[in-house]
Design an enzyme around this catalytic site. Sequence first.
Site: not given
Ligand code: ARG
Length: 458
Positions: A155, A276, A282, A289, A321
């Site tokens: 605590h 600071s 400081k 942090e 993606q």
């Molecule tokens: N740039 C795409 C990704 O990072 C690669 C695969 C894309 N495939 C597709 N059928 N559009 O996921």
Amino acid sequence: MKLWGGRFEKATEGMVDDFHSSISFDQRLARQDIEGSIAHATMLGEAGIITKEDSAKIVEGLRGILSDVLAGQIQFEVSAEDIHMNVETILISRIGEAGKRLHTGRSRNDQVALDARMYAKEAISQTREHIKDLLRVILDTAKAHTHSIMPGYTHLQKAQPITLGHHMMAWFQMLLRDAQRLEGCYERADVMPLGSGALAGTTYPLNRQRVADLLGFSAISENSLDGVADRDYMLEYLSAASISMMHLSRMCEEMILWATNEFGFIELDDGFSTGSSIMPQKKNPDVAELIRGKTGRVYGDLMGLLTAMKGLPLAYNKDMQEDKEAFFDAVDTWNKCLTVFTGMLKTTSFRLERMEAGAAGGFTNATDAADYLVKKGMPFREAHEVSGRMVLYCIHQGKAILDLSDDELAQFSALIGPDFRQAVSLHTCVENRALPGGPAPSAVETAISHAEAALAEI
Ligand code: ARG
């Protein structure tokens, strides 16, 4: 014209190119993409799917592109969408006809799955090294301080005396598990997905095992849908990163507290502190942090990808993606935080007299006073009560237990004898906690030797 432009009658809108292009961030996968393509083309040639000559031309062309990429001589194009099509486009522009055969039996879906796994394996190994460096510094600090007494807290109130070595070894265990967690993650990343095609494999007689061998993968994926749709290993890395950042953040929080004027347990090195702009006196623990702050960012990476993945039907969806920026950010952040924490800890000086004085206050020996009475025959619950009354008396008198005179002590129990002071001295309190896992110097020394062995294993 796009590599996939055949069925389109009009060009993509500029804003769409801009929106769905991933080249700004996936160019980080350039080396893995090219190495993956070299392995694929080599296998295509060996399996007679393309001619040996074409295979050789492709491999040579890709090697040239790789060295130009590494030399920073290639400008990738947003219009070519992603790293995969950028490399393929450059290859075709350099070697012509043969270049157009590279993508035989492959989809960008299994290609990106491959590249990301190659990248992840390297990232995991790098992170493991950074954790090891930090573990080494923690262990050295522990070794130097098996006898340095400090207060232990619950605590955030002083609880019982421990040693700095013991505290360091707690940090060691936390980070050791972080490193061990990466082992499982590596094992699951180490699976070669090429041959999964877009989702349903391919009709070409690819030698998947050969590609895995060429690229140093331990296994090939067992299911083509899963092969292109799995990002679990990234989520595992992000989870491991989040847990480890949580650990680092707690360690930083302790260092921030210890560096305050109120605690005064440590002095941070000037090289790891900042000043600071207004207050000349400081010296701020900004590094600690910032690590604490960046922990939230890594949690965000994990939450972002978990959320992106949760509604996706099999197999590939473009949502995926979105995995890369989160993953790359966590890799960079975790690695950087580990490195900078290591530097900070290595250069910190410990104010041992302040720590020991801290342990002497706050009645950290009250449990030992009770245990003393238990050893003389009193039941623990009763001894707890007596020791509690002793503490209350001390609070009223402005004294510590060790300051009480023989007469004062005698008021609390006839069982208190001349050996009492020795029994509740800070050193005895620490030395008597010698069970395995305890703070006694002897126990910490054993823990340190186990830790040396564990460190050699990772
Ligand atoms: N740039 C795409 C990704 O990072 C690669 C695969 C894309 N495939 C597709 N059928 N559009 O996921």
